[in-house]
Design an enzyme around this catalytic site. Structure first.
Site, PDB file in Angstrom:
ATOM      1  N   HIS A 115      26.880  45.708  35.980  1.00 14.46           N
ATOM      2  CA  HIS A 115      27.985  46.532  35.503  1.00 14.46           C
ATOM      3  C   HIS A 115      28.294  46.309  34.023  1.00 14.46           C
ATOM      4  O   HIS A 115      29.402  45.957  33.626  1.00 14.46           O
ATOM      5  CB  HIS A 115      29.246  46.417  36.385  1.00 14.46           C
ATOM      6  CG  HIS A 115      29.579  45.033  36.883  1.00 14.46           C
ATOM      7  ND1 HIS A 115      29.955  44.020  36.051  1.00 14.46           N
ATOM      8  CD2 HIS A 115      29.610  44.518  38.133  1.00 14.46           C
ATOM      9  CE1 HIS A 115      30.204  42.944  36.764  1.00 14.46           C
ATOM     10  NE2 HIS A 115      29.998  43.215  38.020  1.00 14.46           N
TER      11      HIS A 115
ATOM     12  N   HIS B 142      33.948  37.275  49.895  1.00 13.45           N
ATOM     13  CA  HIS B 142      34.275  38.216  48.808  1.00 13.45           C
ATOM     14  C   HIS B 142      33.664  39.566  49.181  1.00 13.45           C
ATOM     15  O   HIS B 142      32.584  39.620  49.758  1.00 13.45           O
ATOM     16  CB  HIS B 142      33.652  37.630  47.537  1.00 13.45           C
ATOM     17  CG  HIS B 142      33.707  38.441  46.292  1.00 13.45           C
ATOM     18  ND1 HIS B 142      34.717  39.310  45.971  1.00 13.45           N
ATOM     19  CD2 HIS B 142      32.849  38.467  45.228  1.00 13.45           C
ATOM     20  CE1 HIS B 142      34.469  39.832  44.766  1.00 13.45           C
ATOM     21  NE2 HIS B 142      33.343  39.353  44.310  1.00 13.45           N
TER      22      HIS B 142
ATOM     23  N   GLU C  95      32.721  42.118  47.113  1.00 14.25           N
ATOM     24  CA  GLU C  95      31.868  42.850  46.169  1.00 14.25           C
ATOM     25  C   GLU C  95      30.471  43.014  46.767  1.00 14.25           C
ATOM     26  O   GLU C  95      29.955  42.134  47.468  1.00 14.25           O
ATOM     27  CB  GLU C  95      31.815  42.140  44.804  1.00 14.25           C
ATOM     28  CG  GLU C  95      31.218  43.052  43.750  1.00 14.25           C
ATOM     29  CD  GLU C  95      31.454  42.592  42.299  1.00 14.25           C
ATOM     30  OE1 GLU C  95      31.947  41.478  42.073  1.00 14.25           O
ATOM     31  OE2 GLU C  95      31.123  43.395  41.398  1.00 14.25           O
TER      32      GLU C  95
ATOM     33  N   ASP D  65      27.458  42.826  45.867  1.00 13.71           N
ATOM     34  CA  ASP D  65      26.321  41.905  45.707  1.00 13.71           C
ATOM     35  C   ASP D  65      26.350  40.809  46.769  1.00 13.71           C
ATOM     36  O   ASP D  65      25.356  40.110  46.983  1.00 13.71           O
ATOM     37  CB  ASP D  65      26.244  41.319  44.283  1.00 13.71           C
ATOM     38  CG  ASP D  65      27.540  40.702  43.792  1.00 13.71           C
ATOM     39  OD1 ASP D  65      28.617  41.080  44.297  1.00 13.71           O
ATOM     40  OD2 ASP D  65      27.484  39.851  42.887  1.00 13.71           O
TER      41      ASP D  65
ATOM     42  N   HIS E 199      37.101  36.292  41.226  1.00 19.94           N
ATOM     43  CA  HIS E 199      37.564  37.234  40.243  1.00 19.94           C
ATOM     44  C   HIS E 199      38.043  38.563  40.848  1.00 19.94           C
ATOM     45  O   HIS E 199      38.344  39.506  40.093  1.00 19.94           O
ATOM     46  CB  HIS E 199      36.430  37.505  39.228  1.00 19.94           C
ATOM     47  CG  HIS E 199      35.274  38.294  39.818  1.00 19.94           C
ATOM     48  ND1 HIS E 199      34.817  39.452  39.225  1.00 19.94           N
ATOM     49  CD2 HIS E 199      34.539  38.136  40.934  1.00 19.94           C
ATOM     50  CE1 HIS E 199      33.811  39.964  39.928  1.00 19.94           C
ATOM     51  NE2 HIS E 199      33.620  39.178  40.967  1.00 19.94           N
TER      52      HIS E 199
ATOM     53  N   ASP F 268      31.677  33.376  43.699  1.00 20.63           N
ATOM     54  CA  ASP F 268      31.205  33.644  42.327  1.00 20.63           C
ATOM     55  C   ASP F 268      31.492  32.486  41.358  1.00 20.63           C
ATOM     56  O   ASP F 268      30.778  32.312  40.368  1.00 20.63           O
ATOM     57  CB  ASP F 268      31.882  34.901  41.769  1.00 20.63           C
ATOM     58  CG  ASP F 268      31.229  36.196  42.248  1.00 20.63           C
ATOM     59  OD1 ASP F 268      30.008  36.193  42.480  1.00 20.63           O
ATOM     60  OD2 ASP F 268      31.943  37.201  42.380  1.00 20.63           O
TER      61      ASP F 268
ATOM     62  N   TYR G 110      27.682  33.701  31.878  1.00 21.87           N
ATOM     63  CA  TYR G 110      28.273  34.245  33.110  1.00 21.87           C
ATOM     64  C   TYR G 110      29.802  34.197  33.004  1.00 21.87           C
ATOM     65  O   TYR G 110      30.499  35.173  33.287  1.00 21.87           O
ATOM     66  CB  TYR G 110      27.776  33.397  34.280  1.00 21.87           C
ATOM     67  CG  TYR G 110      28.264  33.777  35.649  1.00 21.87           C
ATOM     68  CD1 TYR G 110      27.517  34.631  36.461  1.00 21.87           C
ATOM     69  CD2 TYR G 110      29.441  33.257  36.170  1.00 21.87           C
ATOM     70  CE1 TYR G 110      27.949  34.956  37.733  1.00 21.87           C
ATOM     71  CE2 TYR G 110      29.882  33.585  37.437  1.00 21.87           C
ATOM     72  CZ  TYR G 110      29.127  34.425  38.214  1.00 21.87           C
ATOM     73  OH  TYR G 110      29.558  34.747  39.476  1.00 21.87           O
TER      74      TYR G 110
ATOM     75  N   HIS H 140      25.745  32.628  43.079  1.00 22.50           N
ATOM     76  CA  HIS H 140      24.701  33.037  42.133  1.00 22.50           C
ATOM     77  C   HIS H 140      24.119  31.789  41.475  1.00 22.50           C
ATOM     78  O   HIS H 140      24.868  30.882  41.091  1.00 22.50           O
ATOM     79  CB  HIS H 140      25.271  33.912  41.003  1.00 22.50           C
ATOM     80  CG  HIS H 140      25.808  35.234  41.446  1.00 22.50           C
ATOM     81  ND1 HIS H 140      24.996  36.287  41.844  1.00 22.50           N
ATOM     82  CD2 HIS H 140      27.082  35.698  41.533  1.00 22.50           C
ATOM     83  CE1 HIS H 140      25.753  37.334  42.151  1.00 22.50           C
ATOM     84  NE2 HIS H 140      27.018  36.998  41.978  1.00 22.50           N
TER      85      HIS H 140
HETATM   86 FE1  FEO Z   1      32.006  39.375  42.414  1.00 19.19          FE
HETATM   87 FE2  FEO Z   1      28.865  38.123  42.600  1.00 19.19          FE
HETATM   88  O1  FEO Z   1      30.275  39.273  42.977  1.00 19.19           O
END
Ligand code: FEO
Length: 401
Positions: free
Chosen positions: A24, A79, A81, A83, A146, A165, A193, A226
């Site tokens: 993004h 979370h 999101e 991903d 986040h 994250d 990051y 991640h």
């Molecule tokens: Fe907020 Fe890695 O997703």
């Protein structure tokens, strides 16, 4: 690549996205990323987090190296999101878990993403741990770190914090642990990051770290969603120290000059400003937006004490790459910076005003900039050098205050 045991009966079963470059608007350079998921084999076999929808197959293959996916009892979605949740619909459909646990806010975000009517979606109890058998999972909401729905999972029996994250880095590599890769690369990717994702939430980050420290959790491994995992007291302390440093945004003597140019007038001004900053003893980084992505710039801005932005006036405004940079930077809310604007113009000359106002809007302490009609001559270049010296002197005074 195989599932990796990270603790007794706990496995990394995530996916590696070697080719991902855009997140993004944040450019991952050049390392790709991982979507980490963790499988705990206890009386209740539990999967923590998933991966994007396109990686559901890779995730299932890796899980199958450890257990029959259909034997999974619980899935925890830390979370919403995509991903980390994109593969959930396929996994729920194939596995038919007894429960899918999530935070109160994630119950809403997941319902807004997917058709959850037939999911065994269950909001976690934030006051009482979830028993998996020999292990217990404590859930801690980390709202706005986040997303509003973010939470982390802590398993005291394994001294393991699955941090979602937080504490992540976008690195696609064969290694799974921080102590297996170069520390310089690790620090720069953790900073990159942070600067591009976590930065606006720095006050929340500091509070969350403070909260974790107050709870005196015994942690000997942080497993983010991640990148590589932090194992052992020394690496756990290292990433927490780095995060505090990133979040505090204490200025250093670094000055970042960011610009775009039409006919190289603004570029010549950037060089002259750099010369003045150098005279004042500042460590200068010059970043042309034709050569640097905005996420490269933010990585440098993170610990900079001054940010100077240049654009020629173009159609009564600023060049689009500079406008994009300012929009991106404003959203990331950097703090504790001195700012200044510079740029050339033909006949109207709005660019320095526009940039100066944008810097003020971001809370920067601004110093009046320099503009130049068409091509900078000696007097304008001298004014640019002087601007660099002034910004350098202001930053030096701030650093010694
Ligand atoms: Fe907020 Fe890695 O997703």
């Amino acid at each position: 690549m195989k599932a990796i045991a990270i603790k007794d009966d706990i496995y990394w079963v995530g996916a590696i996205d070697w080719q991902r470059r855009d997140f993004h608007g944040y450019t991952i350079s050049p390392h790709g990323t991982t979507y980490n998921a963790y499988l705990v084999k206890d009386e209740k076999i539990t999967l923590f987090d998933t991966a994007p929808a396109a990686f559901a197959g890779e995730l299932l293959c890796r899980i199958a190296q450890v257990c029959d996916p259909k034997s999974i009892d619980y899935i925890v979605a830390n979370h919403g999101e995509m991903d980390h949740s994109g593969a959930l619909p396929e996994l729920v459909d194939r596995i038919r878990p007894e429960k899918v646990f999530c935070s109160p806010m994630a119950a809403k975000s997941l319902a807004a993403h997917y058709d959850v009517a037939n999911w065994p979606l269950t909001v976690v109890d934030l006051k009482a741990p979830l028993s998996l058998g020999a292990r217990h999972v404590h859930f801690v909401e980390t709202r706005m770190l986040h997303w509003p729905d973010s939470m982390v999972s802590y398993i005291p029996e394994d001294k393991l914090l699955i941090s979602q994250d937080a504490f992540g880095q976008n690195i696609a590599c064969a290694q799974r642990f921080a102590d297996e890769i170069d520390e310089g690369l690790l620090r720069s990717q953790a900073a990159r990051y942070y600067a591009n994702i976590v930065l606006p939430y720095s006050p929340v980050t500091l509070k969350a770290i403070e909260g974790i420290e107050k709870m005196d959790l015994d942690i000997d491994m942080i497993a983010p969603d991640h990148g590589v995992l932090w194992r052992g007291a020394s690496d756990v302390a290292k990433i927490i120290t780095w995060y505090k440093e990133f979040a505090l945004q204490k200025p250093t003597n670094k000055a970042v000059i960011v610009y775009d140019t039409m006919w190289k007038s603004t570029e010549a001004m950037a060089q002259a400003v750099a010369s003045g900053l150098d005279d004042a003893g500042m460590a200068v980084r010059i970043m042309a937006l034709k050569a640097n992505h905005r996420s490269d710039v933010m990585e440098e801005v993170l610990n900079a004490g001054a940010v100077l932005i240049g654009s020629p006036t173009h159609n009564n405004g600023i060049l689009p790459p500079v406008a994009a940079m300012l929009t991106y930077m404003k959203g990331l809310k950097p703090k504790n910076k001195i700012g200044a604007a510079f740029g050339s113009y033909g006949w109207s000359g709005e660019s320095t005003k526009i940039i100066g106002e944008a810097l003020e809007d971001m809370g920067f302490e601004t110093i009046p900039g320099v503009k130049c009609q068409f091509v900078p001559k000696q007097d304008t270049l001298a004014a640019c050098v002087e601007l660099g010296r002034k910004v350098g002197a202001a930053l030096a005074a701030k650093l010694t205050a």
